[in-house]
Design a protein around this motif. Sequence first.
Motif, PDB file in Angstrom:
ATOM      1  N   GLY A  71       0.773  -1.232   0.000  1.00 37.08           N
ATOM      2  CA  GLY A  71       0.000   0.000   0.000  1.00 37.08           C
ATOM      3  C   GLY A  71       0.803   1.279   0.000  1.00 37.08           C
ATOM      4  O   GLY A  71       0.242   2.365   0.146  1.00 37.08           O
ATOM      5  N   GLY A  72       2.111   1.207  -0.099  1.00 43.15           N
ATOM      6  CA  GLY A  72       2.930   2.410  -0.101  1.00 43.15           C
ATOM      7  C   GLY A  72       3.072   3.060   1.263  1.00 43.15           C
ATOM      8  O   GLY A  72       3.529   4.205   1.369  1.00 43.15           O
ATOM      9  N   PHE A  73       2.720   2.336   2.343  1.00 41.85           N
ATOM     10  CA  PHE A  73       2.831   2.917   3.685  1.00 41.85           C
ATOM     11  C   PHE A  73       3.314   1.937   4.748  1.00 41.85           C
ATOM     12  O   PHE A  73       3.428   2.292   5.915  1.00 41.85           O
ATOM     13  CB  PHE A  73       1.494   3.526   4.133  1.00 41.85           C
ATOM     14  CG  PHE A  73       0.316   2.582   4.032  1.00 41.85           C
ATOM     15  CD1 PHE A  73       0.029   1.670   5.026  1.00 41.85           C
ATOM     16  CD2 PHE A  73      -0.519   2.645   2.930  1.00 41.85           C
ATOM     17  CE1 PHE A  73      -1.053   0.819   4.924  1.00 41.85           C
ATOM     18  CE2 PHE A  73      -1.617   1.796   2.817  1.00 41.85           C
ATOM     19  CZ  PHE A  73      -1.887   0.872   3.821  1.00 41.85           C
ATOM     20  N   TYR A 109       5.771   3.057   7.658  1.00 43.99           N
ATOM     21  CA  TYR A 109       6.535   4.241   7.258  1.00 43.99           C
ATOM     22  C   TYR A 109       5.584   5.304   6.738  1.00 43.99           C
ATOM     23  O   TYR A 109       5.997   6.357   6.291  1.00 43.99           O
ATOM     24  CB  TYR A 109       7.637   3.912   6.237  1.00 43.99           C
ATOM     25  CG  TYR A 109       7.203   3.143   5.010  1.00 43.99           C
ATOM     26  CD1 TYR A 109       6.756   3.802   3.874  1.00 43.99           C
ATOM     27  CD2 TYR A 109       7.261   1.754   4.998  1.00 43.99           C
ATOM     28  CE1 TYR A 109       6.382   3.097   2.735  1.00 43.99           C
ATOM     29  CE2 TYR A 109       6.894   1.032   3.868  1.00 43.99           C
ATOM     30  CZ  TYR A 109       6.455   1.710   2.744  1.00 43.99           C
ATOM     31  OH  TYR A 109       6.081   1.000   1.626  1.00 43.99           O
ATOM     32  N   GLY A 110       4.302   5.029   6.834  1.00 43.19           N
ATOM     33  CA  GLY A 110       3.235   5.960   6.477  1.00 43.19           C
ATOM     34  C   GLY A 110       2.105   5.788   7.496  1.00 43.19           C
ATOM     35  O   GLY A 110       2.340   5.371   8.615  1.00 43.19           O
ATOM     36  N   SER A 111       0.893   6.065   7.058  1.00 45.55           N
ATOM     37  CA  SER A 111      -0.245   6.029   7.961  1.00 45.55           C
ATOM     38  C   SER A 111      -1.381   5.201   7.369  1.00 45.55           C
ATOM     39  O   SER A 111      -1.557   5.151   6.145  1.00 45.55           O
ATOM     40  CB  SER A 111      -0.730   7.456   8.228  1.00 45.55           C
ATOM     41  OG  SER A 111      -1.810   7.441   9.128  1.00 45.55           O
ATOM     42  N   ASN A 112      -2.147   4.564   8.264  1.00 46.96           N
ATOM     43  CA  ASN A 112      -3.328   3.811   7.874  1.00 46.96           C
ATOM     44  C   ASN A 112      -4.242   3.693   9.083  1.00 46.96           C
ATOM     45  O   ASN A 112      -3.784   3.707  10.222  1.00 46.96           O
ATOM     46  CB  ASN A 112      -2.943   2.410   7.369  1.00 46.96           C
ATOM     47  CG  ASN A 112      -4.110   1.690   6.725  1.00 46.96           C
ATOM     48  OD1 ASN A 112      -4.917   2.295   6.025  1.00 46.96           O
ATOM     49  ND2 ASN A 112      -4.199   0.399   6.951  1.00 46.96           N
ATOM     50  N   LYS A 135      13.928  -0.057   3.886  1.00 49.16           N
ATOM     51  CA  LYS A 135      14.105  -0.358   2.459  1.00 49.16           C
ATOM     52  C   LYS A 135      12.777  -0.198   1.715  1.00 49.16           C
ATOM     53  O   LYS A 135      12.375  -1.046   0.921  1.00 49.16           O
ATOM     54  CB  LYS A 135      14.656  -1.771   2.239  1.00 49.16           C
ATOM     55  CG  LYS A 135      15.886  -2.109   3.028  1.00 49.16           C
ATOM     56  CD  LYS A 135      17.063  -1.311   2.547  1.00 49.16           C
ATOM     57  CE  LYS A 135      18.314  -1.664   3.332  1.00 49.16           C
ATOM     58  NZ  LYS A 135      19.302  -0.621   3.294  1.00 49.16           N
ATOM     59  N   THR A 136      12.115   0.924   1.974  1.00 51.07           N
ATOM     60  CA  THR A 136      10.802   1.151   1.364  1.00 51.07           C
ATOM     61  C   THR A 136      10.892   1.163  -0.150  1.00 51.07           C
ATOM     62  O   THR A 136      11.822   1.718  -0.725  1.00 51.07           O
ATOM     63  CB  THR A 136      10.172   2.471   1.867  1.00 51.07           C
ATOM     64  OG1 THR A 136      11.005   3.553   1.498  1.00 51.07           O
ATOM     65  CG2 THR A 136      10.005   2.460   3.371  1.00 51.07           C
ATOM     66  N   GLY A 137       9.935   0.508  -0.773  1.00 49.46           N
ATOM     67  CA  GLY A 137       9.868   0.449  -2.226  1.00 49.46           C
ATOM     68  C   GLY A 137      10.881  -0.476  -2.866  1.00 49.46           C
ATOM     69  O   GLY A 137      10.956  -0.562  -4.084  1.00 49.46           O
TER      70      GLY A 137
END
Length: 191
Positions: A71-73, A109-112, A135-137
Motif C-alpha cells: 500500500g505504499g505505507f 513508514y506511512g499512515s493507515n 528499504k521502502t519500495g
Amino acid sequence: MIHLILAVVALLTTAYSSEEAQAQTTLSNMKINITIEGKTMPVNLVDNEATRTLVAALQKSPITYEADDYGGFEKVGGLGHSLPTSNQQITTEAGDVILYRGNQIVLFYGSNSWSYTRLGRIEYSTINELKSFLKTGQGRISVKLSVPETTGIMTTSASIQDGKIYALNGTELKQEPTKGMYIKNGKKYIR
C-alpha cells in the motif's frame, strides 16, 4: 570517594537468573531490536499480552521473517505463529510496529487506519532514516526481531573490612539500618 565506588559496585553486583530478571522487567521500559541488512533500530514496546508473549519468545531465540511493501505505507510479513490480540481502531504513524490478524508484523513508514494490536514504536530520527532502514519500495526484506543483550558484573571483591555500613549513595550510616540494601565490608548487606 571509595565509599561512592563501593556503593556503585554493590549496586551493580546484584545478579539475577534469567527467570528472575524476566520477572523484574516491566514492558513499560522494555525494548526489542529490529535488524534489517545488518542495521539495528530499537523498538519501545507498549505493555500488553501480545508484547509480553513476543518478548518471552524472543528471550528463547530471535525471530526472523520476510516482509514486503504494501500500500505504499507499510512493510508487512508473517510472524510464523500467532500472538494474542487486543485489537482497537488505530490510525498509525510512521515508526509504529503493529500486530495484524495475530500473526503478521506491520512496520509503518506511512499512515493507515484499521483495527490493530499496537506492539510499539521504532526509535528513529527522521522519516528518511526510517524509510531507508525499512528499504521502502525495494521489495522483500528479511527482518530479525531480538531482545537487546544485557551485561553486568557477576562478582566483586573488596579489601575493606572496617565493619562500617554505607547507603548505596556512599554515605556512611551512623547507626544500624532498619530495612533495605546497604554495603558492609565491601559487600551487599540486606536488612
